[in-house]
Design an enzyme around this catalytic site. Structure first.
Site, PDB file in Angstrom:
ATOM      1  CG  PHE A 151      -0.547  -5.193  12.857  1.00 29.32           C
ATOM      2  CD1 PHE A 151      -1.427  -6.045  13.691  1.00 29.32           C
ATOM      3  CD2 PHE A 151       0.611  -6.054  12.189  1.00 29.32           C
ATOM      4  CE1 PHE A 151      -1.421  -7.442  13.652  1.00 29.32           C
ATOM      5  CE2 PHE A 151       0.360  -7.512  12.054  1.00 29.32           C
ATOM      6  CZ  PHE A 151      -0.370  -8.304  13.066  1.00 29.32           C
TER       7      PHE A 151
ATOM      8  CE1 TYR B  30      -4.395 -11.242   6.584  1.00 31.08           C
ATOM      9  CE2 TYR B  30      -2.753 -11.134   4.731  1.00 31.08           C
ATOM     10  CZ  TYR B  30      -2.887 -10.956   6.101  1.00 31.08           C
ATOM     11  OH  TYR B  30      -2.195 -10.642   6.771  1.00 31.08           O
ATOM     12  CE  LYS B  31      -5.590  -7.836   8.339  1.00 37.09           C
ATOM     13  NZ  LYS B  31      -5.281  -8.948   9.439  1.00 37.09           N
TER      14      LYS B  31
ATOM     15  NE  ARG C 108      -8.855  -8.474  15.892  1.00 37.54           N
ATOM     16  CZ  ARG C 108      -7.872  -8.453  15.004  1.00 37.54           C
ATOM     17  NH1 ARG C 108      -7.278  -7.310  14.800  1.00 37.54           N
ATOM     18  NH2 ARG C 108      -7.360  -9.503  14.524  1.00 37.54           N
TER      19      ARG C 108
END
Length: 418
Positions: A131, A228-229, A377
């Site tokens: 990332f 937060y995912k 995705r």
């Protein structure tokens, strides 16, 4: 490969031991939410918690709530809860700051440890396909370290050992790759890295809450990640940092703020780090957003992690098989591993018009996201997705591709966030 039907998917939903968790999340009617790997859905309990924090704890308790409502202890208390999911052990985790900031702390501390133990090591290894923020933070850390530190990147699919030698100080990898969903074996990679004398720092942002993790058992050195995912902490909710106990007293905090001080309210002139996990804190914590994290953790702590992983793999298997069966005439290229041992909890396909196709899906209430280059995705979150959802999502994809519904000016127009 099975030949699937809608009825078969509905039967699997009826037999699903995790199906009741769906009712704990607020999802709009008519939406199939396949972006929980980017922003998790809201636990219904989060609204009540937010109202209590804002109206009662802040509104009535005012500054007294740092003590009376337990605000001051919240980073460590949430960290202990989260550590249960991470297999991290007591007193090893705090919820605080952002993933980027925590990675900066971890890499800086790891570099200082290595500089004392093996001063000739000056290389930090990561993936070219990591990332981007992780790579940017590594560059920033190298800039602050000075000297002749360097970043060494490995290409996707290349063996890690090609990059490992006696010059490597730290290896930092994402447990699950954000774009492809490829999963590293936590224990074997950690052992491989440490056998060469390097320290292992993991980014768990795309695995925490979706993939079983055993940090302590794996022997990892440090780890960071977001809430937060898959953990459903809310937009921009605070991240976490985990540090093995053997390193904690040697962890030199590069952001030596007052919350990490041994006696923060003594208001002393010089910094002295806390003796425990609190030394990984920096400044005053964002209590309102941090409080929401607890509602997501509460749900996850009641879930059998084996059942969660089994359902994740079954749903992603279904997604891959349905796309092959029903969308096979279209230029969709699977970039997610089929092997269960190498797959996280999202599925990604490349398509030459991936951005427009995803916008057309979102317009129909099938919400995934797009990543360059050309990647559609789809995040699969077992707590609130079922087998019928996967069937309906692929049907929408098939129709959009068959009819070229994606080929409009609106769907080609780029938004700021993809």
């Amino acid at each position: 490969m099975n030949t699937w039907t809608r009825e078969a998917c509905e039967r699997l939903d009826e037999q699903d031991p995790l199906r009741d968790f769906r009712g704990e999340f607020a999802l709009p009617e008519g939406v199939i939410y396949l972006d929980g790997n980017s922003l998790g859905a809201r636990p219904k309990a989060a609204l009540e918690r937010a109202e209590r924090v804002v109206a009662d704890e802040w509104g009535l308790g005012l500054i007294r709530s740092w003590n009376s409502a337990g605000w001051f202890d919240l980073p460590g208390r949430l960290g202990d809860q989260l550590s249960t999911l991470l297999g991290g052990g007591d007193g090893t985790t705090v919820v605080t700051d952002t993933t980027s900031v925590n990675l900066f702390k971890a890499l800086s501390a790891a570099a200082r440890i290595q500089a004392k133990d093996t001063p000739g090591r000056r290389v930090i290894v990561s993936e070219r396909d990591n990332f981007p923020t992780d790579l940017y933070i590594i560059e920033g850390v190298i800039g602050t370290l000075g000297g002749d530190y360097e970043l060494r990147l490995i290409d996707a699919g290349r063996p890690l050992d090609e990059a490992l030698d006696e010059s490597v100080a730290i290896v930092t990898l994402s447990h699950v790759n954000y774009r492809t969903g490829r999963l590293w074996d936590l224990a074997s990679v950690t052992a491989q890295v440490q056998d060469t004398g390097a320290l292992m720092v993991w980014d768990l942002s795309h695995s925490a809450g979706a993939v079983p993790i055993a940090l302590e058992a794996s022997g990892a050195d440090m780890a960071v990640g977001c809430t937060y995912k898959y953990l459903n902490g809310g937009p921009g909710s605070p991240a976490f940092i985990w540090v093995a106990k053997r390193h904690q007293e040697r962890f030199s905090q590069p952001l030596s703020g007052w919350w990490g001080h041994a006696r923060p309210f003594a208001m002393e002139t010089a910094y002295e780090p806390s003796a425990g996990i609190e030394r990984f804190l920096c400044g005053t914590q964002p209590i309102t957003s941090m409080s929401m994290v607890e509602t997501g953790l509460d749900a996850h702590l009641r879930v059998d992690q084996t059942l969660l992983r089994d359902k994740s793999l079954a749903l992603t298997d279904l997604f891959i098989e349905l796309v092959a069966q029903r969308c096979g005439d279209h230029p969709l290229t699977l970039i997610t591993p089929r092997d269960h041992g190498e797959r996280g909890s999202h599925v990604s396909f490349r398509h030459p018009e991936g951005y427009a196709v995803m916008q057309a899906l979102i317009a129909r209430g099938v919400i995934g996201d797009y990543r360059e280059p050309e990647v559609l995705r789809f995040g699969v979150t077992p707590l609130y997705l079922g087998f019928s959802d996967i069937w309906n999502a692929v049907e929408a994809l098939r129709d959009i591709l068959d009819t070229r519904a994606w080929d409009t000016e609106d769907f080609h127009r780029r938004e700021a966030v993809t």
